[in-house]
Design a protein around this motif. Structure first.
Motif, PDB file in Angstrom:
ATOM      1  N   ASP A   1       7.667  -4.135  -3.981  1.00 14.34           N
ATOM      2  CA  ASP A   1       7.998  -2.992  -4.433  1.00 14.34           C
ATOM      3  C   ASP A   1       6.529  -2.198  -4.555  1.00 14.34           C
ATOM      4  O   ASP A   1       6.349  -0.945  -4.580  1.00 14.34           O
ATOM      5  CB  ASP A   1       8.060  -3.256  -6.271  1.00 14.34           C
ATOM      6  CG  ASP A   1       9.623  -3.543  -6.378  1.00 14.34           C
ATOM      7  OD1 ASP A   1      10.561  -3.251  -5.424  1.00 14.34           O
ATOM      8  OD2 ASP A   1       9.849  -4.208  -7.132  1.00 14.34           O
ATOM      9  N   LEU A   2       5.555  -3.032  -4.034  1.00 15.67           N
ATOM     10  CA  LEU A   2       3.978  -2.437  -4.038  1.00 15.67           C
ATOM     11  C   LEU A   2       4.135  -1.574  -2.762  1.00 15.67           C
ATOM     12  O   LEU A   2       3.572  -0.409  -2.741  1.00 15.67           O
ATOM     13  CB  LEU A   2       3.180  -3.700  -4.025  1.00 15.67           C
ATOM     14  CG  LEU A   2       1.583  -3.272  -4.115  1.00 15.67           C
ATOM     15  CD1 LEU A   2       1.221  -2.455  -5.359  1.00 15.67           C
ATOM     16  CD2 LEU A   2       0.831  -4.275  -3.964  1.00 15.67           C
ATOM     17  N   LYS A   3       4.483  -2.089  -1.684  1.00 18.07           N
ATOM     18  CA  LYS A   3       4.983  -1.343  -0.583  1.00 18.07           C
ATOM     19  C   LYS A   3       3.478  -0.876   0.236  1.00 18.07           C
ATOM     20  O   LYS A   3       3.435   0.223   0.428  1.00 18.07           O
ATOM     21  CB  LYS A   3       5.746   0.297  -0.825  1.00 18.07           C
ATOM     22  CG  LYS A   3       7.232  -0.307  -1.129  1.00 18.07           C
ATOM     23  CD  LYS A   3       7.921   0.925  -1.421  1.00 18.07           C
ATOM     24  CE  LYS A   3       9.312   0.449  -1.877  1.00 18.07           C
ATOM     25  NZ  LYS A   3      10.286   1.816  -2.327  1.00 18.07           N
ATOM     26  N   GLY A   4       2.591  -1.731   0.146  1.00 11.29           N
ATOM     27  CA  GLY A   4       1.410  -1.430   0.747  1.00 11.29           C
ATOM     28  C   GLY A   4       0.452  -0.437  -0.083  1.00 11.29           C
ATOM     29  O   GLY A   4      -0.503  -0.030   0.477  1.00 11.29           O
ATOM     30  N   THR A   5       0.725  -0.172  -1.174  1.00 13.98           N
ATOM     31  CA  THR A   5      -0.078   0.850  -2.065  1.00 13.98           C
ATOM     32  C   THR A   5      -1.343  -0.111  -2.059  1.00 13.98           C
ATOM     33  O   THR A   5      -1.246  -1.164  -2.709  1.00 13.98           O
ATOM     34  CB  THR A   5       0.496   1.149  -3.390  1.00 13.98           C
ATOM     35  OG1 THR A   5       2.031   1.636  -3.188  1.00 13.98           O
ATOM     36  CG2 THR A   5      -0.213   2.059  -4.227  1.00 13.98           C
ATOM     37  N   SER A   6      -2.405   0.692  -2.028  1.00 20.58           N
ATOM     38  CA  SER A   6      -3.950   0.260  -2.253  1.00 20.58           C
ATOM     39  C   SER A   6      -4.278   0.183  -3.746  1.00 20.58           C
ATOM     40  O   SER A   6      -3.507   0.780  -4.493  1.00 20.58           O
ATOM     41  CB  SER A   6      -4.780   1.091  -1.747  1.00 20.58           C
ATOM     42  OG  SER A   6      -4.842   1.220  -0.259  1.00 20.58           O
TER      43      SER A   6
ATOM     44  N   ARG B   1      -2.350 -10.093   1.037  1.00 22.45           N
ATOM     45  CA  ARG B   1      -2.481 -10.049   2.601  1.00 22.45           C
ATOM     46  C   ARG B   1      -3.060  -8.640   2.688  1.00 22.45           C
ATOM     47  O   ARG B   1      -2.506  -7.627   3.467  1.00 22.45           O
ATOM     48  CB  ARG B   1      -1.296 -10.441   3.396  1.00 22.45           C
ATOM     49  CG  ARG B   1      -0.912 -12.007   3.108  1.00 22.45           C
ATOM     50  CD  ARG B   1       0.432 -12.426   4.221  1.00 22.45           C
ATOM     51  NE  ARG B   1       0.471 -13.612   3.890  1.00 22.45           N
ATOM     52  CZ  ARG B   1       1.522 -14.097   4.538  1.00 22.45           C
ATOM     53  NH1 ARG B   1       2.354 -13.551   5.552  1.00 22.45           N
ATOM     54  NH2 ARG B   1       1.629 -15.700   4.631  1.00 22.45           N
ATOM     55  N   TYR B   2      -4.080  -8.191   1.899  1.00 27.27           N
ATOM     56  CA  TYR B   2      -4.598  -6.794   1.943  1.00 27.27           C
ATOM     57  C   TYR B   2      -5.863  -6.893   2.737  1.00 27.27           C
ATOM     58  O   TYR B   2      -6.240  -8.126   2.849  1.00 27.27           O
ATOM     59  CB  TYR B   2      -4.854  -6.161   0.950  1.00 27.27           C
ATOM     60  CG  TYR B   2      -3.566  -5.483   0.221  1.00 27.27           C
ATOM     61  CD1 TYR B   2      -2.095  -5.583   0.807  1.00 27.27           C
ATOM     62  CD2 TYR B   2      -3.611  -4.387  -0.545  1.00 27.27           C
ATOM     63  CE1 TYR B   2      -1.082  -4.899   0.151  1.00 27.27           C
ATOM     64  CE2 TYR B   2      -2.583  -3.828  -1.296  1.00 27.27           C
ATOM     65  CZ  TYR B   2      -1.428  -3.973  -0.734  1.00 27.27           C
ATOM     66  OH  TYR B   2      -0.214  -3.326  -1.283  1.00 27.27           O
TER      67      TYR B   2
ATOM     68  N   MET C   1      -5.841   5.322   3.318  1.00 24.54           N
ATOM     69  CA  MET C   1      -5.446   4.229   3.898  1.00 24.54           C
ATOM     70  C   MET C   1      -4.591   3.476   3.027  1.00 24.54           C
ATOM     71  O   MET C   1      -4.578   3.685   1.609  1.00 24.54           O
ATOM     72  CB  MET C   1      -6.615   3.231   4.494  1.00 24.54           C
ATOM     73  CG  MET C   1      -7.427   4.182   5.441  1.00 24.54           C
ATOM     74  SD  MET C   1      -8.986   3.158   5.578  1.00 24.54           S
ATOM     75  CE  MET C   1      -8.368   1.560   6.496  1.00 24.54           C
ATOM     76  N   GLY C   2      -3.840   2.418   3.481  1.00 21.75           N
ATOM     77  CA  GLY C   2      -2.788   1.518   2.758  1.00 21.75           C
ATOM     78  C   GLY C   2      -3.175  -0.033   2.791  1.00 21.75           C
ATOM     79  O   GLY C   2      -4.169  -0.004   3.653  1.00 21.75           O
ATOM     80  N   ARG C   3      -2.584  -0.628   1.949  1.00 18.04           N
ATOM     81  CA  ARG C   3      -2.864  -2.204   1.984  1.00 18.04           C
ATOM     82  C   ARG C   3      -4.413  -2.603   1.820  1.00 18.04           C
ATOM     83  O   ARG C   3      -4.969  -3.385   2.660  1.00 18.04           O
ATOM     84  CB  ARG C   3      -2.515  -2.867   3.315  1.00 18.04           C
ATOM     85  CG  ARG C   3      -0.886  -2.513   3.516  1.00 18.04           C
ATOM     86  CD  ARG C   3      -0.441  -3.357   4.668  1.00 18.04           C
ATOM     87  NE  ARG C   3      -0.553  -4.613   4.291  1.00 18.04           N
ATOM     88  CZ  ARG C   3       0.535  -5.457   3.630  1.00 18.04           C
ATOM     89  NH1 ARG C   3       1.588  -4.624   3.174  1.00 18.04           N
ATOM     90  NH2 ARG C   3       0.548  -6.757   3.307  1.00 18.04           N
TER      91      ARG C   3
END
Length: 236
Positions: free
Chosen positions: A32-37, A60-61, A105-107
């Protein structure tokens, strides 16, 4: 007769169990986070830094410290301090530029410096991700400053690393100045609250895993609300 082996074994099992619980929760939250920083705000401390690094690891960010990036852009820690003192406007613009790049950027897990909560422009950039206020007792922040003078030697915010009471006074003044900005974060994770929930009298008994679980729980709540809001706006 207990020679300490039993209690040590119990602690080791507890650490393993906590680590497994953190990994399990991270796996539940990630979809659900979908790579949100994620941007961590709050007073600079080793607790904040260590938590940021662990959070990046379990999700894994990538991990970044925005203050370090600003300093690197200014030629290093000492040069960055000179930059701030000689050209405060230019330094603030550099902080904004760093946050602008990170927010695009993401993650990422970003330990954000105090400049992130000192202007409406920077606060708006934090809205590109999830912001969390890590609220650490000021006594612990003060102890960090005194114990790690090298790390904080170039701090532009705490000018006099003198006695404990002198540093605590400066830390308290800084906190009172910034708490309004911290409070704009999407959620707050309080070390004192976590300790109380776990029944700890000693705040140092709270582990990174204890805190990270609380952070992941808050992230889960925020993503769940966002998901519900998105569902509510879809046409029938």
């Amino acid at each position: 007769m207990d020679d300490g082996t039993t209690s040590n074994s119990a602690r080791e099992v507890a650490v393993v169990d906590s680590s497994m619980a953190v990994k399990k929760k991270a796996m539940e939250v990630s979809p659900d986070l979908k790579g949100t920083s994620i941007f961590l705000v709050g007073m600079k401390s080793s607790v904040k830094t260590n938590l940021g690094k662990l959070l990046a690891e379990v999700l894994r960010y990538y991990y970044f410290d925005s203050d370090s990036l600003v300093e690197e852009a200014g030629g290093g820690a000492s040069s960055g301090k000179s930059f701030r003192e000689s050209d405060e406007l230019g330094f603030c613009e550099s902080e904004t530029e760093v946050l602008k790049q990170l927010s695009s950027m993401g993650r990422l897990v970003v330990c954000a410096g105090n400049g992130a909560v000192q202007s409406s422009t920077n606060l708006a950039l934090l809205r590109h991700g999830i912001s969390l206020w890590l609220d650490i007792p000021l006594e612990m922040v003060t102890r960090d400053l005194i114990q790690d003078r090298i790390q904080f030697a170039a701090s532009e915010e705490i000018s006099n690393l003198g006695s404990y009471s002198e540093v605590l006074t400066q830390v308290t003044d800084l906190y009172n100045e910034l708490r309004g900005g911290y409070a704009t974060a999407d959620a707050t994770v309080s070390l004192q609250k976590v300790a109380a929930q776990l029944g700890y009298d000693d705040l140092d008994a709270v582990t990174r895993e204890d805190l990270i679980l609380e952070v992941l729980n808050e992230i889960e709540k925020l993503t769940r609300v966002k998901k519900m809001m998105e569902a509510a706006t879809r046409p029938f």
